[in-house]
Design an enzyme around this catalytic site. Structure first.
Site, mmCIF file in Angstrom:
data_model
loop_
_atom_site.group_PDB
_atom_site.id
_atom_site.type_symbol
_atom_site.label_atom_id
_atom_site.label_comp_id
_atom_site.label_asym_id
_atom_site.label_seq_id
_atom_site.Cartn_x
_atom_site.Cartn_y
_atom_site.Cartn_z
ATOM 1 N N TYR A 75 59.711 34.307 23.594
ATOM 2 C CA TYR A 75 58.749 35.024 22.769
ATOM 3 C C TYR A 75 57.314 34.748 23.197
ATOM 4 C CZ TYR A 75 62.873 35.803 20.001
ATOM 5 O OH TYR A 75 64.123 36.167 19.607
ATOM 6 N N ARG A 105 65.148 40.496 14.107
ATOM 7 C CA ARG A 105 64.998 39.055 14.353
ATOM 8 C C ARG A 105 63.950 38.797 15.435
ATOM 9 N NH1 ARG A 105 67.544 33.911 14.151
ATOM 10 N NH2 ARG A 105 67.953 32.961 16.186
ATOM 11 N N HIS A 120 69.201 42.660 15.947
ATOM 12 C CA HIS A 120 68.459 41.719 16.783
ATOM 13 C C HIS A 120 66.989 42.113 16.909
ATOM 14 C CE1 HIS A 120 71.013 38.560 17.789
ATOM 15 N NE2 HIS A 120 71.640 39.052 18.831
ATOM 16 N N LYS A 162 74.628 28.989 13.820
ATOM 17 C CA LYS A 162 75.626 28.709 14.845
ATOM 18 C C LYS A 162 76.077 27.264 14.743
ATOM 19 C CE LYS A 162 74.338 32.129 18.325
ATOM 20 N NZ LYS A 162 73.933 32.355 19.727
ATOM 21 N N HIS A 189 67.054 27.657 16.756
ATOM 22 C CA HIS A 189 67.350 27.427 18.171
ATOM 23 C C HIS A 189 67.481 25.924 18.433
ATOM 24 C CE1 HIS A 189 65.426 31.485 19.522
ATOM 25 N NE2 HIS A 189 66.680 31.628 19.121
ATOM 26 N N ARG A 229 70.053 36.048 11.930
ATOM 27 C CA ARG A 229 71.021 36.676 12.817
ATOM 28 C C ARG A 229 71.909 37.616 11.992
ATOM 29 N NH1 ARG A 229 71.254 31.075 14.368
ATOM 30 N NH2 ARG A 229 70.540 30.750 16.516
#
Length: 307
Positions: free
Chosen positions: A269, A237, A234, A165, A260, A141
């Protein structure tokens, strides 16, 4: 509202960017409520928030942005209930309008190879290529790339320690090309940064490179090196995830690499991958290809002859 933001920062340990986002969303709500002659949070009801959501929608906000607003409002009212400054949470049953899910943009493998193989024209471009190699190599990210410190990348093992995150740390593989780019950047970095600076990527002034600067440099690289689409962090990524999935088909592995928490986030994806497979199928399978008018004519004439 100020106490709530401090609560997020100190007790919940949210990042400054997350706290700023909550504050902006709540300030926008507060300004609208003042226009509606509301003076107390406890007086706000579900009807008011539905009108607010409708107002956001009329202003052009997407369903995803409105959902973020509602999330901030729900969290805020949970805090108000805890502090006995409200009697209920009026945002609990409010749902944002649905918006079409946009698939992330993906760059072609050949184009990425062309752009990343381009020769840097100055020392800062050596840094830029290093950043983009690392982002595409490990699926980082933007915030993860910007926060990397010198000791985060182990060049001997080919691994990077990344804070994702929620301050969740994960160890990611770093490709050979990215390691070579880091080796080229480090001597230049040593001339720019003071010994007290820990950031891996620094500006010409020697301080940590900002998110906005990374975005601007990536966009510039695409223009200067001849990309046929606008480049943004992005996209690198997304391209990493899509290309990995096309090659391996291992959704769980891609989920782990991207960091994730929910595999449903990674499943977007699979749609990209299916689009690629569907095009190959349409172009290649003898029972899937569309026949030309000439083919149809030949087929019909053959049928008449046999009759």
């Amino acid at each position: 509202m100020t106490d709530f933001i401090q609560h997020l920062a100190s007790e919940k340990r949210h990042s400054p960017r997350t706290c700023d986002s909550y504050q902006r969303d709540l300030q926008r709500l507060a300004a609208w409520l003042v226009e509606q002659n509301h003076t107390q949070w406890r007086a706000v009801g579900g009807y008011d928030l539905r009108r607010y959501v409708a107002n956001l929608s009329r202003q052009g906000l997407s369903g995803r942005s409105i959902a973020r607003h509602l999330s901030a409002i729900r969290r805020f009212y949970q805090y108000l209930l805890r502090e006995r400054l409200a009697t209920d949470n009026p945002a609990l049953d409010i749902r944002p309008p649905k918006s079409s899910r946009r698939l992330p943009g993906v760059a072609d493998v050949d184009q990425l190879n062309y752009l990343l193989d381009a020769t840097p024209d100055d020392p800062l471009e050596v840094r830029d290529r290093c950043m983009f190699e690392l982002m595409y190599s490990s699926g980082l990210r933007l915030a993860e790339l910007a926060s990397l410190d010198l000791n985060a990348v182990d060049r001997k093992s080919g691994e990077a320690r990344v804070a994702g995150k929620g301050d969740k740390t994960r160890i990611l593989p770093v490709g050979r090309k990215a390691l070579e780019a880091i080796a080229q950047w480090l001597p230049i970095r040593a001339e720019l940064a003071p010994q007290t600076e820990t950031a891996l990527f620094v500006s010409r002034r020697g301080d940590r490179l900002s998110h906005r600067s990374i975005q601007a440099r990536l966009s510039r690289w695409g223009v200067v090196k001849g990309a046929d689409q606008k480049l943004h962090p992005h996209m690198l990524r997304h391209s990493f995830a899509s290309h990995m999935l096309e090659s391996s088909g291992d959704l769980r592995a891609v989920q782990e690499l991207l960091g994730h928490a929910d595999i449903a986030t990674t499943q977007v994806y699979t749609h990209l991958d299916f689009q690629h497979l569907a095009r190959v199928y349409d172009q290649s399978h003898p029972r899937a290809r569309r026949r030309s008018p000439r083919d149809n004519g030949d087929q019909n004439s053959g049928q008449k002859g046999s009759e």
